[in-house]
Design a protein around this motif. Structure first.
Motif, PDB file in Angstrom:
ATOM      1  N   MET A   1       0.845  -1.179   0.000  1.00 49.29           N
ATOM      2  CA  MET A   1       0.000   0.000   0.000  1.00 49.29           C
ATOM      3  C   MET A   1       0.888   1.238   0.000  1.00 49.29           C
ATOM      4  SD  MET A   1      -3.185  -0.853   2.549  1.00 49.29           S
ATOM      5  CE  MET A   1      -2.198  -1.136   3.978  1.00 49.29           C
ATOM      6  N   LEU A   2       0.326   2.308  -0.518  1.00 52.60           N
ATOM      7  CA  LEU A   2       1.042   3.572  -0.611  1.00 52.60           C
ATOM      8  C   LEU A   2       0.140   4.699  -0.133  1.00 52.60           C
ATOM      9  CD1 LEU A   2       3.703   4.832  -1.703  1.00 52.60           C
ATOM     10  CD2 LEU A   2       2.464   5.222  -3.837  1.00 52.60           C
ATOM     11  N   ALA A   3       0.631   5.469   0.831  1.00 57.60           N
ATOM     12  CA  ALA A   3      -0.116   6.609   1.362  1.00 57.60           C
ATOM     13  C   ALA A   3       0.419   7.891   0.743  1.00 57.60           C
ATOM     14  CB  ALA A   3       0.012   6.664   2.877  1.00 57.60           C
ATOM     15  N   ALA A   4      -0.462   8.860   0.589  1.00 60.30           N
ATOM     16  CA  ALA A   4      -0.082  10.182   0.077  1.00 60.30           C
ATOM     17  C   ALA A   4      -0.695  11.229   0.993  1.00 60.30           C
ATOM     18  CB  ALA A   4      -0.588  10.367  -1.349  1.00 60.30           C
ATOM     19  N   ILE A   5       0.142  12.160   1.488  1.00 61.06           N
ATOM     20  CA  ILE A   5      -0.347  13.241   2.338  1.00 61.06           C
ATOM     21  C   ILE A   5       0.286  14.545   1.877  1.00 61.06           C
ATOM     22  CG2 ILE A   5       1.421  12.798   4.097  1.00 61.06           C
ATOM     23  CD1 ILE A   5      -0.672  13.895   6.163  1.00 61.06           C
ATOM     24  N   PHE A  88       4.424   7.587   0.990  1.00 58.05           N
ATOM     25  CA  PHE A  88       5.197   6.628   1.776  1.00 58.05           C
ATOM     26  C   PHE A  88       4.485   5.281   1.824  1.00 58.05           C
ATOM     27  CE2 PHE A  88       2.450   8.959   4.641  1.00 58.05           C
ATOM     28  CZ  PHE A  88       1.960   8.015   5.526  1.00 58.05           C
ATOM     29  N   PRO A  89       5.256   4.202   1.873  1.00 52.30           N
ATOM     30  CA  PRO A  89       4.649   2.876   1.958  1.00 52.30           C
ATOM     31  C   PRO A  89       4.050   2.662   3.350  1.00 52.30           C
ATOM     32  CG  PRO A  89       7.031   2.705   2.044  1.00 52.30           C
ATOM     33  CD  PRO A  89       6.708   4.151   1.809  1.00 52.30           C
ATOM     34  N   LEU A 100       0.629  12.724   9.614  1.00 52.71           N
ATOM     35  CA  LEU A 100       1.211  14.045   9.849  1.00 52.71           C
ATOM     36  C   LEU A 100       2.631  13.937  10.395  1.00 52.71           C
ATOM     37  CD1 LEU A 100      -1.739  16.099  11.354  1.00 52.71           C
ATOM     38  CD2 LEU A 100      -0.459  16.634   9.260  1.00 52.71           C
ATOM     39  N   GLN A 101       2.885  12.979  11.261  1.00 53.56           N
ATOM     40  CA  GLN A 101       4.230  12.789  11.803  1.00 53.56           C
ATOM     41  C   GLN A 101       5.214  12.419  10.696  1.00 53.56           C
ATOM     42  OE1 GLN A 101       3.555   9.895  14.888  1.00 53.56           O
ATOM     43  NE2 GLN A 101       3.285  11.465  16.463  1.00 53.56           N
ATOM     44  N   TRP A 103       4.839  13.059   7.493  1.00 53.44           N
ATOM     45  CA  TRP A 103       4.935  14.241   6.631  1.00 53.44           C
ATOM     46  C   TRP A 103       5.887  15.275   7.235  1.00 53.44           C
ATOM     47  CZ3 TRP A 103       3.435  19.390   7.374  1.00 53.44           C
ATOM     48  CH2 TRP A 103       3.410  20.184   6.231  1.00 53.44           C
ATOM     49  N   ALA A 104       5.732  15.564   8.520  1.00 54.15           N
ATOM     50  CA  ALA A 104       6.569  16.567   9.184  1.00 54.15           C
ATOM     51  C   ALA A 104       8.040  16.146   9.180  1.00 54.15           C
ATOM     52  CB  ALA A 104       6.081  16.798  10.609  1.00 54.15           C
ATOM     53  N   GLN A 105       8.308  14.873   9.403  1.00 55.54           N
ATOM     54  CA  GLN A 105       9.699  14.392   9.370  1.00 55.54           C
ATOM     55  C   GLN A 105      10.299  14.574   7.982  1.00 55.54           C
ATOM     56  OE1 GLN A 105       9.242  10.370  10.721  1.00 55.54           O
ATOM     57  NE2 GLN A 105       9.226  10.929  12.881  1.00 55.54           N
ATOM     58  N   HIS A 106       9.494  14.302   6.966  1.00 51.26           N
ATOM     59  CA  HIS A 106       9.972  14.452   5.580  1.00 51.26           C
ATOM     60  C   HIS A 106      10.227  15.934   5.267  1.00 51.26           C
ATOM     61  CE1 HIS A 106      10.449  13.962   1.302  1.00 51.26           C
ATOM     62  NE2 HIS A 106       9.529  14.884   1.135  1.00 51.26           N
ATOM     63  N   VAL A 107       9.325  16.811   5.662  1.00 51.38           N
ATOM     64  CA  VAL A 107       9.473  18.233   5.392  1.00 51.38           C
ATOM     65  C   VAL A 107      10.715  18.774   6.100  1.00 51.38           C
ATOM     66  CG1 VAL A 107       8.438  20.507   5.775  1.00 51.38           C
ATOM     67  CG2 VAL A 107       7.049  18.635   4.875  1.00 51.38           C
ATOM     68  N   GLU A 108      10.916  18.371   7.367  1.00 51.99           N
ATOM     69  CA  GLU A 108      12.106  18.808   8.111  1.00 51.99           C
ATOM     70  C   GLU A 108      13.390  18.319   7.452  1.00 51.99           C
ATOM     71  OE1 GLU A 108      11.704  17.557  12.173  1.00 51.99           O
ATOM     72  OE2 GLU A 108       9.924  18.792  12.495  1.00 51.99           O
ATOM     73  N   ALA A 109      13.385  17.080   6.990  1.00 54.28           N
ATOM     74  CA  ALA A 109      14.572  16.517   6.352  1.00 54.28           C
ATOM     75  C   ALA A 109      14.883  17.215   5.033  1.00 54.28           C
ATOM     76  CB  ALA A 109      14.394  15.025   6.125  1.00 54.28           C
ATOM     77  N   ALA A 110      13.842  17.703   4.350  1.00 54.04           N
ATOM     78  CA  ALA A 110      14.030  18.371   3.062  1.00 54.04           C
ATOM     79  C   ALA A 110      14.530  19.801   3.198  1.00 54.04           C
ATOM     80  CB  ALA A 110      12.714  18.341   2.272  1.00 54.04           C
ATOM     81  N   GLU A 111      14.399  20.384   4.391  1.00 56.27           N
ATOM     82  CA  GLU A 111      14.803  21.781   4.582  1.00 56.27           C
ATOM     83  C   GLU A 111      16.271  21.928   4.838  1.00 56.27           C
ATOM     84  OE1 GLU A 111      12.262  23.164   7.742  1.00 56.27           O
ATOM     85  OE2 GLU A 111      10.633  23.512   6.352  1.00 56.27           O
TER      86      GLU A 111
END
Length: 111
Positions: A1-5, A88-89, A100-101, A103-111
């Motif tokens: 499965m694949l989630a999108a947020i 994310f899988p 949301l957790q 997503w937030a980790q991904h956004v922080e890592a991308a900054e």
């Protein structure tokens, strides 16, 4: 499965009716897709988030590039500030908070 947020914020308050009408059409499209295991929207800290879970990548891409979802994506740059979307899988449908957790980790890592 694949989630999108992902989340958006409206550029102007008066874009709300058009954006929400378009977003609702895309939500109904997702909920009507047999390969969509979950589709929902929710507000969080001034953003409007969408969370969907798909059987696989092909199902998600087919949805993303068609019908009402394609139309809301085309209008989004005019109506909203689009924040980062992340895929994310997953082995089960995540809760809004879990997604949301991630997503937030991904956004922080991308900054």
């Amino acid at each position: 499965m694949l989630a999108a947020i992902g989340g958006v914020s409206l550029k102007r308050w008066y874009y709300g009716p058009e954006f929400f009408w378009r977003a609702r059409q895309a939500l109904l499209q997702a909920r009507g897709d047999p390969l969509c295991l979950h589709a929902g929207v929710f507000p969080h800290q001034g953003l409007y988030f969408s969370l969907s879970v798909w059987h696989d990548l092909e199902a998600m891409l087919t949805f993303a590039q068609s019908g009402p979802h394609r139309q809301v994506v085309l209008a989004a740059n005019r109506l909203a500030d689009v924040n980062q979307f992340y895929h994310f899988p997953c082995i089960a449908v995540p809760s809004n908070q879990q997604a949301l957790q991630v997503w937030a980790q991904h956004v922080e890592a991308a900054e």
